[in-house]
Write a protein that holds these residues in place. Structure first.
Motif, PDB file in Angstrom:
ATOM      1  N   UNK A 330       3.313   2.173   8.806  1.00  0.00           N
ATOM      2  CA  UNK A 330       3.372   4.251   8.767  1.00  0.00           C
ATOM      3  C   UNK A 330       4.452   4.276   7.470  1.00  0.00           C
ATOM      4  N   UNK A 331       5.604   3.190   7.949  1.00  0.00           N
ATOM      5  CA  UNK A 331       6.556   3.330   6.367  1.00  0.00           C
ATOM      6  C   UNK A 331       5.768   3.373   5.063  1.00  0.00           C
ATOM      7  N   UNK A 332       4.885   2.574   5.165  1.00  0.00           N
ATOM      8  CA  UNK A 332       4.217   2.079   4.313  1.00  0.00           C
ATOM      9  C   UNK A 332       3.463   3.534   3.669  1.00  0.00           C
ATOM     10  N   UNK A 333       3.206   4.392   4.697  1.00  0.00           N
ATOM     11  CA  UNK A 333       2.190   5.693   3.795  1.00  0.00           C
ATOM     12  C   UNK A 333       2.899   6.321   3.254  1.00  0.00           C
ATOM     13  N   UNK A 351       0.667   0.029  -4.233  1.00  0.00           N
ATOM     14  CA  UNK A 351       0.168   0.667  -2.860  1.00  0.00           C
ATOM     15  C   UNK A 351      -0.795   1.497  -3.184  1.00  0.00           C
ATOM     16  N   UNK A 352      -0.871   2.206  -3.646  1.00  0.00           N
ATOM     17  CA  UNK A 352      -2.518   3.096  -3.633  1.00  0.00           C
ATOM     18  C   UNK A 352      -4.087   2.571  -3.786  1.00  0.00           C
ATOM     19  N   UNK A 353      -3.435   1.479  -5.183  1.00  0.00           N
ATOM     20  CA  UNK A 353      -4.605   0.763  -5.373  1.00  0.00           C
ATOM     21  C   UNK A 353      -5.308  -0.620  -4.978  1.00  0.00           C
ATOM     22  N   UNK A 354      -3.786  -0.238  -3.174  1.00  0.00           N
ATOM     23  CA  UNK A 354      -4.161  -1.997  -2.335  1.00  0.00           C
ATOM     24  C   UNK A 354      -4.222  -1.306  -0.666  1.00  0.00           C
ATOM     25  N   UNK A 367      -4.081   7.927   5.369  1.00  0.00           N
ATOM     26  CA  UNK A 367      -4.606   8.994   4.745  1.00  0.00           C
ATOM     27  C   UNK A 367      -4.063  10.102   3.769  1.00  0.00           C
ATOM     28  N   UNK A 368      -3.464  10.322   4.791  1.00  0.00           N
ATOM     29  CA  UNK A 368      -2.899  12.114   4.306  1.00  0.00           C
ATOM     30  C   UNK A 368      -1.851  10.639   3.476  1.00  0.00           C
ATOM     31  N   UNK A 369      -1.117  10.053   4.082  1.00  0.00           N
ATOM     32  CA  UNK A 369       0.519  10.044   2.555  1.00  0.00           C
ATOM     33  C   UNK A 369      -0.338   9.854   1.210  1.00  0.00           C
ATOM     34  N   UNK A 370      -1.772   8.710   1.515  1.00  0.00           N
ATOM     35  CA  UNK A 370      -2.485   8.716   0.330  1.00  0.00           C
ATOM     36  C   UNK A 370      -2.454   9.779  -0.434  1.00  0.00           C
TER      37      UNK A 370
END
Length: 485
Positions: A330-333, A351-354, A367-370
């Motif tokens: 959740x935090x990582x998002x 983060x976006x690419x892993x 998914x929304x965070x990305x």
């Protein structure tokens, strides 16, 4: 909702579910106009997988609750205040405007005195409070940050969409007013009282069983015992009050706007004077029933709500966050958007690419965070309805192009293409003339606008970085190209 590996049995009751992504889920077909392309195939993969997953969680309005998307534990068929608030801007990017307004209004509609000015933390597809965390008005789960998170989200939604219902709708307006007045008073959240709170408040005679201790959690961190307050709660108060001040200013209510801005600044002053730990160069995160500060998870929201505003303290906060190895998903998002905001570009990109290989990638918030991380982070696209303005500020790794077409904002669509960090093409497919702020990192004296050179202006971000930009009036159907020579 936040899930920890060390949570108590009480919290396990409400959070234990199967994490498997439902392979037979159908993708919502309401809108799939927005498309992303790039020479960076890793970003394309992240965007496309995130878009497919995010839309698979959206529902077409046939359920009793109306238009909604899942913003809670997968399989619960519900949306909670925290997750919906954090997913809402990416939902706009994906064309889920009907969903956002309906969901925010559902939260607002259900605020009540009998719940001590809380609303339903989580609402299910049948338009009921989710049975996983609600037994009755005396017994339910609630994180006190949530009211202010919804206010913060609604102000952002207005700026993204220009939909004045977020400012003027009577149900939302009443929720805002009750939250910054009665709710704050009932839960002793005033700056002068917030360190004097007790651990359990507003307990009803019928408050028994599993929800007695979590009817008013003073943090989004749910597994730390003995909390009476947290810096993430104070940060959410700052964010909510400041957002409400901005909405009132947009409505022309100057005196009221200044009043709530002053109150927001009181919360920020409280954080700076009482919560800053000069020895560790970061903020304390918890205040306990023993009247002591403690440290742990929760720093994310100092950044999410823009509560930390001094360069050295932002740097200290981010350093502490990056040292922590066991962040939940959740935090990582949130991290791509935040790391781009503060110019930790490589960290955001990593983060976006892993992310698609990380455990629990299927959690809806991810998914929304990305999506938001790519559009508003890497591409730097941020609209302001109150100024009829769209800013672009590319922060691209390498010489790749990034292009987004048919991006919904301000009541229409735009398209943006960045060629590296040196050239941008902007197409206005809304019905209004927009001011485009074409911005680039660093000191640039001149930019070329459709082949003609133009002097730049400059500003400095919170980290002290110079941003050079020009302002271009872009009429409907017009395409403009700006580049650095």
């Amino acid at each position: 909702m936040t899930l920890k590996s060390t949570i108590t049995p009480l919290i396990l009751i409400c959070t234990t579910l199967c994490w498997g992504y439902p392979s037979n889920r159908k993708t919502y077909q309401g809108t799939k106009e927005v498309t992303f392309s790039s020479s960076d195939t890793k970003l394309v993969e992240t965007f496309e997988r995130s878009q497919k997953m995010a839309l698979s969680y959206a529902h077409d309005g046939n359920d009793p609750v109306g238009y909604w998307y899942e913003a809670a534990l997968p399989g619960r068929n519900a949306f909670c205040m925290r997750d919906a608030s954090h997913q809402s801007i990416a939902a706009e990017m994906l064309g889920l405007s009907k969903h956002n307004f309906n969901m925010m209004k559902k939260f607002a509609k259900n605020i009540s005195d009998s719940k001590d000015w809380c609303t339903f933390w989580e609402i299910d597809k049948d338009n009921n409070p989710c049975s996983a965390d609600y037994l009755g008005d005396a017994n339910f789960w609630y994180n006190l940050n949530a009211n202010f998170d919804v206010i913060f989200a609604c102000q952002r939604l207005y700026e993204w969409t220009g939909d004045e219902r977020y400012l003027k709708d009577e149900t939302l307006a009443k929720f805002f007013q009750l939250s910054v007045n009665e709710y704050v008073e009932r839960w002793r959240l005033e700056p002068e009282n917030i360190l004097l709170r007790t651990q359990e408040m507003n307990i009803k005679p019928t408050s028994k069983g599993r929800w007695r201790g979590v009817r008013g959690l003073p943090s989004y961190v749910e597994n730390y015992p003995g909390l009476t307050n947290s810096s993430d709660l104070v940060a959410s108060l700052y964010g909510g009050f400041e957002a409400y001040s901005k909405m009132l200013a947009t409505l022309g209510q100057k005196a009221e706007s200044e009043k709530f801005h002053f109150q927001a600044e009181e919360y920020r002053r409280h954080l700076e004077e009482d919560w800053w730990n000069d020895e560790n160069k970061t903020y304390h995160t918890f205040w306990t029933k023993d009247n002591q500060f403690a440290d742990g998870e929760g720093l994310t929201y100092m950044l999410w709500f823009n509560a930390a505003q001094e360069k050295e303290r932002i740097q200290g906060t981010i350093k502490k966050m990056m040292e922590r190895k066991n962040w939940n998903i959740e935090n990582i998002s949130h991290f791509p958007l935040l790391w781009y905001r503060y110019n930790y570009t490589q960290k955001a990109y990593d983060i976006l690419t892993t992310i698609t290989s990380m455990h629990r990638f299927e959690y809806p918030e991810v998914s929304y965070g990305m999506i938001e991380g790519i559009v508003s982070g890497a591409m730097g696209i941020v609209p302001e309805a109150s100024r009829k303005r769209v800013t672009t500020l590319p922060k691209i790794i390498g010489e790749h192009y990034l292009q987004i077409d048919n991006l919904p904002l301000l009541g229409g669509l735009i398209s943006v293409r960045h060629d590296g960090n040196k050239a941008t093409r902007f197409t206005n497919n809304t019905t209004d003339t927009l001011t485009w702020e074409a911005a680039y990192m660093g000191k640039v004296d001149e930019l070329t606008v459709n082949g003609k050179k133009q002097k730049t202006k400059s500003r400095t971000d919170l980290m002290g970085n110079i941003i050079s930009y020009i302002e271009v009036s872009v009429t409907p159907k017009m395409e403009v190209k700006v580049n650095i020579e």
